[in-house]
Enzyme design. Structure first.
Site, PDB file in Angstrom:
ATOM      1  N   HIS A 281      -8.583   0.948 -14.127  1.00 49.73           N
ATOM      2  CA  HIS A 281      -8.608   1.343 -15.546  1.00 49.73           C
ATOM      3  C   HIS A 281      -7.308   0.973 -16.267  1.00 49.73           C
ATOM      4  CE1 HIS A 281      -6.638   5.064 -13.857  1.00 49.73           C
ATOM      5  NE2 HIS A 281      -5.978   4.977 -14.996  1.00 49.73           N
ATOM      6  N   ASP A 314     -11.763   2.150  -8.373  1.00 51.75           N
ATOM      7  CA  ASP A 314     -10.702   2.233  -9.384  1.00 51.75           C
ATOM      8  C   ASP A 314      -9.421   1.578  -8.885  1.00 51.75           C
ATOM      9  OD1 ASP A 314      -9.510   2.818 -11.819  1.00 51.75           O
ATOM     10  OD2 ASP A 314      -8.927   4.864 -11.264  1.00 51.75           O
ATOM     11  N   SER A 397      -0.610   6.217 -13.720  1.00 57.88           N
ATOM     12  CA  SER A 397      -1.740   5.639 -12.992  1.00 57.88           C
ATOM     13  C   SER A 397      -1.365   4.314 -12.345  1.00 57.88           C
ATOM     14  CB  SER A 397      -2.923   5.413 -13.947  1.00 57.88           C
ATOM     15  OG  SER A 397      -3.400   6.650 -14.436  1.00 57.88           O
TER      16      SER A 397
END
Length: 554
Positions: A281, A314, A397
Site C-alpha cells: 500500500h 501487502d 508502514s
C-alpha cells in the site's frame, strides 16, 4: 515768699514759667540708677510719657492746664521752670504737685520734661497745693486726669520702646487638648513601630531584589552551570541506542506519487544489489507510471522502480540503481519471537525520517485483515501478524521491527485506530499502542518470489468460504464464487474429502472462529505444507489432512 506757677506760654519760642516740681517718692539714688539716674546696660528703660498732639504752632489741642497753687511759707524755693519744646509751647503732660518746702535749704523741684519745641505734653497738669511754714508736710497730689488724644492701638501703632507693656490676652488653641504621659508614650511607641515596619519592608524588598538577581545570574561573574564531560558515543549493541545506530543506515524513506495520489512510507535494504522491501500500500499510488524516490539516512536520494508487489500479503519490492555501499539489514526468525520480547521500530511517521521507537511483542499470530478500499476484495491483505505496543504511526508502514539483537522479525504494516478500524495508514489517527507487523518468515518467502518472479504464490485449500456465516468457525459455501463448485475439483480440499456445508473449527489444533481467520492461518504457510483440519458435518466432528496447493496472484 509765695511763688506762683505761670500759665503755659502760647507764643512761639517762649518757654513756660517753671512750676514747682513734686518731691520724689523715695530718696535720690546716689548711683544714678534709672528711672531717675542715667540708664545703665543692666537696668530697664524708664517709662515715657506720651505727648498730646499739637497744632502746627505748638498750641496744645484741647488741653486746659490746671493753675498751680502758690506755696506759702518762709524760705520756700521758687519752682523750677517746666521743660518746654523748642518753640516755648508748654508740654501737655501734667506734672506732679510739688510740696512747698518750709525753711531754708529746701531742694528745688526737678524741671518738667518738654518736647523739642518747648510745647508741653498734652496731659493736663495738676495744681499743687501751697505748703505753709517750715517743715510742713506736703499736700497729697490730686489725681492726674486721663491723657487726651492717645495714639490709636493696632498693628501699625507707633512703637515706643519706653512705654509700659500693654496687657496681652493669652493665646488660646482652637481645640486645646492636654496630652498626658500615656498618650505621649503611645505616640512614641507607634512611631517606633511604624519606623520598624518601614525598615523591615525596605529591607525585605531590597533583599528580595538582591536574591532574585543572585538566583538569576548566579552571583557575581559569568554564569557557568555544571555539565557532564564528553563521553564516548559507543553504546551497548543490544541497547536501543546500539540497535538504532546499527540499523538506521539500512532504513530508507520512500516518497511516492502518481495518478493524483501521493504518500510516504518506509523500507529497508535487503541486499547489496539495491533491493528494498516495503508494503504494497506504500507503492500503490505510483501505479505503473508513477515516481518513487528513495531517501537514505545519509540524505542521499535515488529513483526506484517496482520489481514486484502482492496485495494479498501487502508486500512489495523496489530497486534503486547506481547506489553503492548499501548495507542490508540482517533477518531474524519470527517463529522464535515470544510475547514480551523487546522490539524496536524504525520509520518515518508523518515524514519524520529516522524515528526510533521501542516496545515489546504483545501478541503473536494475531489474524488481521487490512485494506479493502477497492470493494472487490482484491486489495484485502490477510496477515497472521505480530502485535506490538511500540508506537507505529502513518509513515511507519514498510519499516523494520527489530528484535533485541537488531535483526528484522517483522514488517510494520498496520495499526488499530481509535475509531475501532484497522487501517494500513491508521486513518491519520496515530498510535494507540496496537501495532501489527507481518512476520519476517512470511515476508522473506514473498520477497524472494517477488525478486525472482515479480509475483508471489499463495497456498490454497481449493474451497470457497461463506463469508456471511455468523457461527463459530469457517463454513464451506454451497456455491462457488464464479458459479463453479464450492470445492475445486481435484484440489487439496476435494482430495481430503471436504464437502459443501462443512464447518472447519481448527487448523493444526488451533481454533478458527471465522472465514478470514482460516485464510490467515492458511497463508501463514508455504504451498506444499501439510495441514490438519478439524471440521463438523451433520453434528459430527472429524479430522482431515491435506497438502496446500499453489495459486498465482491472489
Amino acid at each position: 515768699m509765695t511763688g506762683t506757677v505761670p500759665a503755659p506760654a502760647v507764643a512761639h519760642g517762649t518757654p513756660p514759667p517753671a512750676a514747682e516740681q513734686p518731691k520724689p517718692l523715695h530718696d535720690p539714688d546716689p548711683y544714678s540708677t534709672p528711672p531717675y539716674g542715667e540708664p545703665g546696660p543692666w537696668a530697664p528703660a524708664p517709662p515715657v510719657q506720651h505727648p498730646a498732639a499739637t497744632s502746627a504752632h505748638g498750641v496744645p489741642m484741647g488741653v486746659a492746664p490746671a493753675a498751680p497753687e502758690a506755696v506759702a511759707g518762709r524760705g520756700a524755693s521758687p519752682a523750677a521752670p517746666a521743660a518746654s519744646p523748642a518753640h516755648g509751647v508748654p508740654m501737655g503732660t501734667p506734672p506732679a504737685a510739688p510740696e512747698a518746702a518750709a525753711g531754708p535749704g529746701a531742694p528745688p523741684a526737678a524741671p518738667a520734661a518738654t518736647l523739642a519745641h518747648g510745647v508741653p505734653m498734652s496731659a493736663s497738669p495738676v495744681a499743687p497745693e501751697a505748703v505753709a511754714g517750715l517743715g510742713a508736710p506736703p499736700a497729697a497730689p490730686g489725681p492726674a486726669p486721663a491723657p487726651q488724644d492717645a495714639p490709636a492701638a493696632g498693628p501699625w501703632a507707633r512703637y515706643d520702646p519706653w512705654a509700659a507693656p500693654a496687657a496681652v490676652a493669652p493665646l488660646q488653641q482652637a481645640d486645646p487638648v492636654e496630652e498626658d504621659l500615656k498618650r505621649r508614650r503611645g505616640r512614641r511607641r507607634r512611631a517606633l513601630v511604624g519606623g520598624a515596619l518601614v525598615i523591615a519592608l525596605v529591607s525585605g524588598v531590597g533583599g528580595g531584589v538582591v536574591g532574585v538577581q543572585l538566583e538569576r545570574n548566579g552571583g557575581i561573574g559569568a554564569v557557568e552551570l555544571p555539565q557532564a564531560g564528553v563521553e564516548a558515543p559507543d553504546r551497548d549493541p543490544d541497547s536501543v541506542a546500539g540497535i538504532a545506530a546499527q540499523a538506521l543506515p539500512s532504513v530508507v524513506t520512500l516518497h511516492v506519487s502518481g495518478g493524483g495520489k501521493a504518500g510516504t512510507g518506509t523500507g529497508f535494504v535487503l541486499d547489496d544489489r539495491g533491493h528494498i522491501l516495503t508494503n504494497d500500500h506504500v507503492v500503490e499510488p505510483a501505479g505503473k507510471n508513477g515516481d518513487i524516490t528513495v531517501t537514505f539516512h545519509s540524505g542521499d536520494t535515488a529513483e526506484a522502480t517496482v520489481i514486484g508487489r502482492d496485495s494479498g500479503y501487502d508486500l512489495a519490492v523496489v530497486r534503486v540503481k547506481g547506489v553503492r555501499g548499501l548495507t542490508p539489514l540482517p533477518l531474524g526468525n519470527s517463529d522464535n519471537v515470544q510475547v514480551g520480547d523487546p522490539v524496536v521500530a524504525i520509520g518515518a511517521p508523518f515524514d519524520l525520517a529516522g524515528t526510533v521507537t521501542s516496545g515489546i511483542i504483545s501478541a503473536r499470530e494475531r489474524p488481521i485483515t487490512a485494506g479493502g478500499e477497492n470493494g472487490d476484495g482484491s486489495d484485502v491483505s490477510y496477515v497472521d501478524a505480530l502485535q506490538t505496543d511500540a508506537p507505529i504511526n502513518p509513515g511507519n508502514s514498510g519499516g523494520p521491527l527489530l528484535d533485541g539483537k537488531g535483526r528484522v522479525v517483522g514488517i510494520n504494516s498496520a495499526i488499530r485506530s481509535a475509531d475501532g478500524g484497522l487501517d494500513p495508514e491508521g486513518g491519520q489517527s496515530g498510535s494507540i499502542g496496537l501495532g501489527f507487523a507481518i512476520p519476517i518468515n512470511q515476508g522473506k518467502r514473498v520477497a524472494e518470489e517477488l525478486i525472482e518472479h515479480g509475483k508471489a504464490t499463495h497456498p490454497v485449500i481449493g474451497i470457497t468460504l461463506d463469508m456471511e456465516y455468523g457461527g463459530d468457525g469457517a463454513r464451506v459455501a454451497a456455491e462457488g464464487s464464479d458459479g463453479g463448485p464450492p470445492v475445486s475439483t481435484g484440489g487439496p480440499g476435494a482430495k481430503a474429502g471436504i464437502r459443501p456445508g462443512d464447518v472447519i473449527t481448527e487448523v493444526d489444533g488451533r481454533p478458527v472462529h471465522s472465514g478470514e481467520e482460516l485464510i490467515v492461518k492458511t497463508r501463514a504457510h508455504r504451498p506444499g505444507d501439510r495441514l490438519e483440519l478439524t471440521l463438523e458435518r451433520n453434528g459430527e466432528e472429524r479430522t482431515v489432512s491435506l497438502v496446500l496447493g499453489s495459486s498465482d496472484g491472489d
